[in-house]
Design an enzyme around this catalytic site. Structure first.
Site, mmCIF file in Angstrom:
data_model
loop_
_atom_site.group_PDB
_atom_site.id
_atom_site.type_symbol
_atom_site.label_atom_id
_atom_site.label_comp_id
_atom_site.label_asym_id
_atom_site.label_seq_id
_atom_site.Cartn_x
_atom_site.Cartn_y
_atom_site.Cartn_z
ATOM 1 N N GLY A 13 1.044 -1.103 -0.049
ATOM 2 C CA GLY A 13 0.103 0.280 -0.132
ATOM 3 C C GLY A 13 1.032 1.325 0.098
ATOM 4 N N ALA A 14 1.905 1.004 -0.190
ATOM 5 C CA ALA A 14 2.937 1.960 -0.580
ATOM 6 C C ALA A 14 2.792 3.514 -1.695
ATOM 7 C CB ALA A 14 5.018 1.368 -0.610
ATOM 8 N N GLY A 54 17.094 10.851 -4.009
ATOM 9 C CA GLY A 54 18.158 10.126 -3.576
ATOM 10 C C GLY A 54 18.076 9.258 -2.800
ATOM 11 N N SER A 142 -6.344 -0.854 12.875
ATOM 12 C CA SER A 142 -6.863 0.316 13.290
ATOM 13 C C SER A 142 -7.651 0.975 14.839
ATOM 14 C CB SER A 142 -7.729 0.244 12.225
ATOM 15 O OG SER A 142 -8.779 0.966 12.146
ATOM 16 N N ASN A 149 -16.255 -0.790 15.158
ATOM 17 C CA ASN A 149 -17.027 0.787 14.912
ATOM 18 C C ASN A 149 -18.342 0.068 14.261
ATOM 19 O OD1 ASN A 149 -17.006 3.227 14.410
ATOM 20 N ND2 ASN A 149 -16.114 3.581 12.693
ATOM 21 N N TYR A 155 -14.159 -4.350 8.620
ATOM 22 C CA TYR A 155 -12.243 -4.125 8.452
ATOM 23 C C TYR A 155 -13.162 -4.027 10.482
ATOM 24 C CZ TYR A 155 -9.710 0.105 8.805
ATOM 25 O OH TYR A 155 -8.670 0.915 8.273
ATOM 26 N N ALA A 158 -11.526 -7.720 10.345
ATOM 27 C CA ALA A 158 -9.903 -7.597 9.783
ATOM 28 C C ALA A 158 -8.355 -7.213 11.133
ATOM 29 C CB ALA A 158 -9.740 -7.616 8.431
ATOM 30 N N LYS A 159 -9.010 -5.977 11.251
ATOM 31 C CA LYS A 159 -8.077 -5.010 12.026
ATOM 32 C C LYS A 159 -7.563 -6.156 13.327
ATOM 33 C CE LYS A 159 -6.914 -1.599 8.475
ATOM 34 N NZ LYS A 159 -5.834 -2.341 8.120
ATOM 35 N N ILE A 188 -6.799 9.600 10.275
ATOM 36 C CA ILE A 188 -5.513 9.830 9.833
ATOM 37 C C ILE A 188 -5.679 10.422 8.131
ATOM 38 C CG2 ILE A 188 -3.360 9.705 9.125
ATOM 39 C CD1 ILE A 188 -3.860 9.046 12.282
HETATM 40 P P1 NAP Z 1 -5.245 4.615 1.170
HETATM 41 O O1 NAP Z 1 -4.801 6.490 1.509
HETATM 42 O O2 NAP Z 1 -6.513 4.415 0.870
HETATM 43 O O3 NAP Z 1 -3.920 3.964 0.705
HETATM 44 C C1 NAP Z 1 -4.205 2.311 0.670
HETATM 45 C C2 NAP Z 1 -2.877 1.873 -0.088
HETATM 46 O O4 NAP Z 1 -3.169 0.280 0.034
HETATM 47 C C3 NAP Z 1 -2.532 2.509 -1.957
HETATM 48 O O5 NAP Z 1 -1.660 2.655 -2.019
HETATM 49 C C4 NAP Z 1 -3.309 0.851 -2.688
HETATM 50 O O6 NAP Z 1 -3.158 0.625 -3.835
HETATM 51 C C5 NAP Z 1 -3.066 0.257 -1.920
HETATM 52 N N1 NAP Z 1 -3.868 -1.113 -1.921
HETATM 53 C C6 NAP Z 1 -5.155 -1.398 -1.063
HETATM 54 N N2 NAP Z 1 -5.675 -2.023 -1.753
HETATM 55 C C7 NAP Z 1 -4.699 -3.603 -2.657
HETATM 56 C C8 NAP Z 1 -5.304 -4.649 -3.330
HETATM 57 N N3 NAP Z 1 -5.689 -5.504 -3.276
HETATM 58 N N4 NAP Z 1 -3.259 -4.308 -3.429
HETATM 59 C C9 NAP Z 1 -2.514 -4.144 -3.307
HETATM 60 N N5 NAP Z 1 -2.507 -2.513 -2.485
HETATM 61 C C10 NAP Z 1 -3.849 -2.656 -2.056
HETATM 62 O O7 NAP Z 1 -5.161 3.981 2.481
HETATM 63 P P2 NAP Z 1 -4.317 5.561 3.880
HETATM 64 O O8 NAP Z 1 -5.168 5.834 4.502
HETATM 65 O O9 NAP Z 1 -2.536 5.077 3.170
HETATM 66 O O10 NAP Z 1 -4.864 3.657 5.088
HETATM 67 C C11 NAP Z 1 -2.869 2.745 5.254
HETATM 68 C C12 NAP Z 1 -3.373 1.558 5.970
HETATM 69 O O11 NAP Z 1 -4.175 1.784 6.824
HETATM 70 C C13 NAP Z 1 -4.591 0.824 5.352
HETATM 71 O O12 NAP Z 1 -4.482 -0.735 6.719
HETATM 72 C C14 NAP Z 1 -5.721 1.447 6.707
HETATM 73 O O13 NAP Z 1 -6.799 0.700 6.745
HETATM 74 C C15 NAP Z 1 -5.373 1.776 7.816
HETATM 75 N N6 NAP Z 1 -6.130 3.052 8.595
HETATM 76 C C16 NAP Z 1 -6.097 3.893 8.314
HETATM 77 C C17 NAP Z 1 -7.154 4.966 8.386
HETATM 78 C C18 NAP Z 1 -6.534 5.819 8.242
HETATM 79 O O14 NAP Z 1 -7.203 6.960 8.908
HETATM 80 N N7 NAP Z 1 -6.871 6.881 7.009
HETATM 81 C C19 NAP Z 1 -6.889 4.435 9.743
HETATM 82 C C20 NAP Z 1 -7.022 3.346 10.335
HETATM 83 C C21 NAP Z 1 -5.535 2.495 10.027
HETATM 84 P P3 NAP Z 1 -3.462 1.756 -4.939
HETATM 85 O O15 NAP Z 1 -2.360 2.704 -4.667
HETATM 86 O O16 NAP Z 1 -2.540 1.198 -6.120
HETATM 87 O O17 NAP Z 1 -4.687 1.860 -5.298
#
Ligand code: NAP
Length: 249
Positions: A13-14, A54, A142, A149, A155, A158-159, A188
């Site tokens: 998810g980078a 770099g 999460s 929630n 979700y 899973a978490k 976030i």
């Molecule tokens: P995001 O902005 O939606 O980014 C998600 C990333 O995961 C993207 O790079 C996406 O790939 C990748 N991804 C999703 N499905 C995939 C798949 N099937 N195969 C490969 N890559 C996949 O999410 P985020 O907010 O950064 O969240 C990152 C993590 O933190 C997640 O696990 C999320 O549950 C957790 N989290 C987030 C929050 C929050 O408030 N944001 C809170 C709690 C936990 P693409 O770029 O190619 O689409």
């Protein structure tokens, strides 16, 4: 600066949000980062940004919901990189809805992307890591997996599963100096939360439950994740770190 000794990391998810921030933070510390995301454009852009700054990076598009795709990618990567020292399981999706309206597809998509992916990556990348007798695994869980929630049965299951997996693997891998920890973000600011954050009514309601009264930044998660991946964190394993403005006290 933290100590990393030229390690190699794989961050799922980078391409965006938290995963991108983690990849860039590790790269700034001299870590070679394998950036995985679903779309080649997305992980490619992160890897290109790291290289332009770099650092050392490689992009790889893998659908983490597909165990066979993870197996193929891991096999190729382990030919190119003799050890992958750090694994950050961060890729995740939401498919929210109250239970009675939740389809089996939405349940399965979230479980396979967010949880089963960790099982596959850890099994494949973790084996050489345990053989090398050094490793760091960080699972991005999460607050929803800790508190639950409404609207997120898939979700939060899973978490919470990631947290159980973290604690069990910490015990299984401890004898090999491979640590396994989880970070549990609250709200976030990323693409995942844009619709809540940008809606004044919804965001005001959410912030009522956040003692620090603001949303977090991707860097807040990246900083602690980088620390947990460093040499300095060698005596920390099986822990869950809430980074949520105080929500899950
Ligand atoms: P995001 O902005 O939606 O980014 C998600 C990333 O995961 C993207 O790079 C996406 O790939 C990748 N991804 C999703 N499905 C995939 C798949 N099937 N195969 C490969 N890559 C996949 O999410 P985020 O907010 O950064 O969240 C990152 C993590 O933190 C997640 O696990 C999320 O549950 C957790 N989290 C987030 C929050 C929050 O408030 N944001 C809170 C709690 C936990 P693409 O770029 O190619 O689409």
């Amino acid at each position: 600066m933290l100590t990393f000794n030229n390690r190699t990391a794989l961050v799922t998810g980078a391409g965006r949000g938290i995963g991108k921030a983690i990849a860039e933070t590790l790269a700034k510390q001299g870590v070679t980062v394998i950036c995985v995301s679903k779309s080649a454009d997305s992980c490619g852009a992160t890897a290109a940004a790291i290289i332009a700054a770099g650092g050392k990076a490689k992009a790889l598009a893998v659908d983490v919901a597909d165990g066979a795709a993870i197996a193929k990618a891991s096999e190729e990567l382990l030919r190119e990189f003799p050890t992958i020292d750090i694994l950050v399981n961060n890729a995740g999706i939401t498919r929210d809805g109250l239970l009675f309206r939740m389809s089996e597809t939405d349940w399965n998509d979230v479980i396979s992307t967010n949880l089963t992916s960790c099982f596959h990556w850890t099994k494949l990348i973790g084996r050489p890591m345990t053989r090398a007798r050094w490793g760091r695994i960080v699972n991005i869980a999460s607050v929803s997996g800790i508190m639950g929630n409404a609207g997120q049965a898939n979700y939060s299951a899973a978490k919470a599963g990631m947290i159980g997996l973290t604690k069990t693997l910490a015990r299984e891998f401890a004898g090999r100096s491979v640590t396994v920890n989880a970070v549990a973000p609250g709200f976030i600011k990323t693409d995942m939360t844009t619709e809540f954050v940008n809606n004044p009514e919804v965001s005001a309601k959410i912030l009522e439950a956040v003692p620090l009264k603001r949303f977090g930044e991707a860097a807040d998660i990246a900083n602690i994740t980088a620390y947990l991946c460093s040499e300095e964190a060698s005596y920390i394993t099986g822990q869950v770190f809430s980074v949520d403005g105080g929500m899950a006290m």
